[in-house]
Enzyme design. Sequence first.
Site, short mmCIF file in Angstrom:
data_model
loop_
_atom_site.label_atom_id
_atom_site.label_comp_id
_atom_site.label_asym_id
_atom_site.label_seq_id
_atom_site.Cartn_x
_atom_site.Cartn_y
_atom_site.Cartn_z
N THR A 17 0.81 -1.21 0.20
CA THR A 17 -0.03 0.22 -0.08
C THR A 17 0.80 0.98 0.01
O THR A 17 0.49 2.30 -0.54
CB THR A 17 -0.79 -0.04 1.22
OG1 THR A 17 -1.47 -1.23 1.34
CG2 THR A 17 -1.90 1.26 1.10
N ARG A 21 7.64 -2.49 2.84
CA ARG A 21 8.08 -2.86 4.54
C ARG A 21 8.35 -4.07 4.86
O ARG A 21 7.58 -5.31 4.29
CB ARG A 21 6.66 -2.44 5.03
CG ARG A 21 6.46 -1.03 4.77
CD ARG A 21 5.12 -0.61 5.65
NE ARG A 21 4.85 0.77 5.24
CZ ARG A 21 3.82 1.57 5.80
NH1 ARG A 21 3.28 1.29 6.63
NH2 ARG A 21 3.64 2.66 5.31
N SER A 112 6.18 3.74 8.50
CA SER A 112 5.00 4.50 9.10
C SER A 112 4.46 3.92 10.46
O SER A 112 5.08 4.26 11.50
CB SER A 112 3.90 4.43 7.99
OG SER A 112 2.87 5.46 8.38
N HIS A 113 3.22 3.38 10.36
CA HIS A 113 2.83 3.20 11.89
C HIS A 113 3.17 1.80 12.25
O HIS A 113 2.51 1.51 13.27
CB HIS A 113 1.07 3.33 11.74
CG HIS A 113 0.65 2.12 10.66
ND1 HIS A 113 0.96 2.21 9.24
CD2 HIS A 113 0.20 1.05 10.61
CE1 HIS A 113 0.30 1.46 8.61
NE2 HIS A 113 -0.04 0.24 9.53
N ASP A 276 1.77 9.54 13.68
CA ASP A 276 2.11 8.28 13.68
C ASP A 276 3.85 8.36 13.56
O ASP A 276 4.17 9.30 13.38
CB ASP A 276 1.50 7.24 12.60
CG ASP A 276 1.91 8.02 11.25
OD1 ASP A 276 1.95 9.16 11.15
OD2 ASP A 276 1.76 6.85 10.15
N ASP A 278 5.61 8.23 10.79
CA ASP A 278 6.31 9.16 9.98
C ASP A 278 5.64 10.67 9.68
O ASP A 278 5.74 11.18 8.79
CB ASP A 278 6.36 8.46 8.64
CG ASP A 278 4.98 7.87 8.03
OD1 ASP A 278 3.88 7.75 9.03
OD2 ASP A 278 5.00 8.03 6.77
N ASP A 280 2.46 11.41 9.04
CA ASP A 280 1.13 11.51 8.08
C ASP A 280 -0.02 11.35 8.53
O ASP A 280 -1.15 11.69 7.80
CB ASP A 280 1.66 10.99 6.71
CG ASP A 280 1.74 9.38 6.76
OD1 ASP A 280 1.48 8.83 7.84
OD2 ASP A 280 1.80 8.81 5.74
N ARG A 281 -0.06 10.63 9.72
CA ARG A 281 -1.52 10.28 10.25
C ARG A 281 -1.99 11.35 11.47
O ARG A 281 -0.98 11.91 12.11
CB ARG A 281 -1.58 9.03 10.76
CG ARG A 281 -1.51 7.99 9.92
CD ARG A 281 -1.70 6.59 10.49
NE ARG A 281 -1.75 5.74 9.28
CZ ARG A 281 -2.01 4.38 9.45
NH1 ARG A 281 -2.84 4.19 10.33
NH2 ARG A 281 -1.92 3.44 8.36
N THR A 343 -7.88 2.09 -1.26
CA THR A 343 -7.02 2.52 -0.21
C THR A 343 -5.72 3.03 -0.47
O THR A 343 -4.96 2.42 -1.35
CB THR A 343 -6.94 1.39 0.75
OG1 THR A 343 -8.40 1.07 1.48
CG2 THR A 343 -6.11 1.49 1.96
N GLU A 363 -9.97 6.47 6.23
CA GLU A 363 -10.71 5.90 7.60
C GLU A 363 -9.42 5.66 8.58
O GLU A 363 -9.40 5.80 9.78
CB GLU A 363 -11.43 4.86 7.35
CG GLU A 363 -10.84 3.69 6.77
CD GLU A 363 -9.76 3.08 7.42
OE1 GLU A 363 -9.71 2.94 8.79
OE2 GLU A 363 -8.80 2.84 6.70
N LYS A 375 -0.46 12.54 2.86
CA LYS A 375 -1.47 12.81 4.20
C LYS A 375 -0.65 13.73 5.07
O LYS A 375 0.69 13.27 5.20
CB LYS A 375 -2.37 11.67 4.76
CG LYS A 375 -1.42 10.31 4.92
CD LYS A 375 -2.09 9.01 5.31
CE LYS A 375 -1.55 8.03 5.94
NZ LYS A 375 -0.89 7.06 4.98
N ARG A 495 -8.95 -6.63 7.47
CA ARG A 495 -9.75 -5.25 8.01
C ARG A 495 -10.98 -5.61 7.50
O ARG A 495 -11.61 -5.69 6.48
CB ARG A 495 -9.10 -3.99 7.25
CG ARG A 495 -7.54 -3.88 7.45
CD ARG A 495 -7.12 -2.53 7.47
NE ARG A 495 -5.75 -2.31 7.43
CZ ARG A 495 -4.80 -2.38 8.45
NH1 ARG A 495 -5.14 -2.50 9.44
NH2 ARG A 495 -3.49 -1.92 8.17
C1 VG1 Z 1 -2.82 1.21 6.05
C2 VG1 Z 1 -4.29 2.06 5.67
C3 VG1 Z 1 -4.22 2.94 4.64
C4 VG1 Z 1 -2.89 3.90 4.78
C5 VG1 Z 1 -1.81 2.89 4.69
C6 VG1 Z 1 -0.42 3.65 4.84
O1 VG1 Z 1 -2.83 0.39 4.62
O2 VG1 Z 1 -5.23 1.27 5.95
O3 VG1 Z 1 -5.51 3.77 4.77
O4 VG1 Z 1 -2.83 4.61 3.61
O5 VG1 Z 1 -1.77 2.16 5.68
O6 VG1 Z 1 -0.30 4.65 5.97
P1 VG1 Z 1 -3.28 -1.20 4.56
O7 VG1 Z 1 -2.96 -1.67 3.33
O8 VG1 Z 1 -2.53 -1.90 5.78
O9 VG1 Z 1 -4.80 -1.10 5.03
V1 VG1 Z 1 0.88 4.91 6.71
O10 VG1 Z 1 0.82 6.23 7.77
O11 VG1 Z 1 1.33 3.32 7.47
O12 VG1 Z 1 2.15 5.11 5.48
CO CO Z 2 2.26 7.10 8.25
#
Ligand code: VG1
Ligand code: CO
Length: 542
Positions: A17, A21, A112-113, A276, A278, A280-281, A343, A363, A375, A495
């Site tokens: 996405t 990672r 990221s998260h 989060d 990085d 962006d959230r 997404t 979301e 974001k 999810r």
């Molecule tokens: C998740 C979220 C998605 C977001 C992505 C990257 O993806 O659902 O909305 O854009 O993380 O966010 P997934 O494929 O795990 O549902 V970040 O802040 O981790 O770059």
């Molecule tokens: Co992020």
Amino acid sequence: MIKTVPTVPFDDQKPGTSGLRKKVRVFQQPHYAENFIQSVFDSLEGYAGKTLVLGGDGRFLNRDVIQIALKMAAANGFGRVLVGQGGILSTPAASHLIRSSGAFGGLLLSASHNPGGPDEDFGIKYNVSNGGPAPEKVTDAIHARTLAIASYKILDAEDVDIDTPGTSQLGDMTIEIVDPVAGYADLMESLFDFGAIRALIADGFTLSFDAMSAVTGPYAVEIFENRLGASKDTVRNAIPLPDFGRHHPDPNLVHAKELYDRMMAPDAPDFGAASDGDGDRNLIIGRHCYVTPSDSLAVLAANAHLTPGYALGLKGIARSMPTSGAADRVAEKLGIPLYETPTGWKFFGNLLDAGMTTICGEESAGTGSDHVREKDGIWAVLLWLNILAARRQGVAQIMAEHWTTYGRNYYARHDYEAIAKDKADALMEALRAKLSTLPGASNSGGTVKSADDFAYADPTDQSISRNQGVRILFEDGSRVVFRLSGTGTEGATLRVYIERYVASDGDLGMAAADALAPLVRAAQEVADISGFTGMEKPGVIT
Ligand code: VG1
Ligand code: CO
């Protein structure tokens, strides 16, 4: 001296996405990061002599991969690399730096998260010249290259000092170590009425920001405390740590529980937020009032015109498919288009570039606008603060008024993490197989109106993305959506997104869990989640 190092492909370097990672241990295999970075460079054209932006969220391995990327960029012919001091750049700040410096692109080092540390996760993402994540045709090309790569180029040189601001040379390439915060903070100041927010705070308005020991700490201290005059204890966990203090830097009700508890306490501040890994959230919690990210997008869109950067109104709103329809009602009232994308932020870039939308949201606590192409957590917090300063109302009051105007989209996401991949695939497979039999059938959620696997045709280049999540839509407008995460590094994550709309004359004051209970049962009935996964309950509910 440029070395050409022979290598063999890894078969697991398909970007998800948001970039590639993997566990740190995977990235630590000889040639692993090098292979991916060379595959990125090999998939690009015309970057000789151009500028690359480089930085990350400070997690474990950040500094090592920055050294590798610098030497590889020099060996591959980039003219200049801008590096955030100490290797730090939040994702939105990197996006801004790419745009403001006219860079060819950027390498963002982050998972990221996802948690960080020697046994946790690392990631690499490539962003293109508009500052946004590479679109699918680029990530597909990168993936194809990772499967064919036979060598990579790297400069044989000493490590570069990335902690001292200034300019140096690496081979023929110039390296500039830049302040990661200042330019971004200036951008924020150009969009929002800092004077009004300062006045609100001076009048006694209190806020609490949890940087989760991740990248936003330095940005939040500069903006909230230094520039806006919030008290010196406003930003918690403000120092970016390689392992995020062993916490999971995902700003949701599970991992930001401490903030949640503070905001629900009798002496809670007026406003709470978190970001989060990085940056962006954003998580928004008013005093005694949690705001779902989907509602937050709707409220921000409905009120953005109260702030200087958006005073002329919005061109459109875009949301990812699983994000609730709350923003749709705002778009309808404003008479502007609403776009529904798959997404992941990479799908918003074309719409933003084409001037078709101004605000975008997901979301998963991601909101942003056309000021960058990612974001942006701090931006969302500032937009909220500017709206609060303009309206001089509390978060709970603003939410109540919003629902009375538009109705309420009760919403929750249930995550089932670390499922065996074959079981998750089997669940989705079975669900897809029965889609055509669902319309007209009834279950605990009511009568199914339609059921499909979401496909998106990008209105700007007509590219099609299929299999983006199974949607089950009920006759009363409720829905349940199923998809597999594309950011996890352990097994699969299912999810399940659950939404129920109640019109403004209905019961707007239910607990979300109660309002959604019949749909949660319907999700189990339709997909047999417990049968496939062996889990009776989701591990995370947001
Ligand atoms: C998740 C979220 C998605 C977001 C992505 C990257 O993806 O659902 O909305 O854009 O993380 O966010 P997934 O494929 O795990 O549902 V970040 O802040 O981790 O770059
Ligand atoms: Co992020």
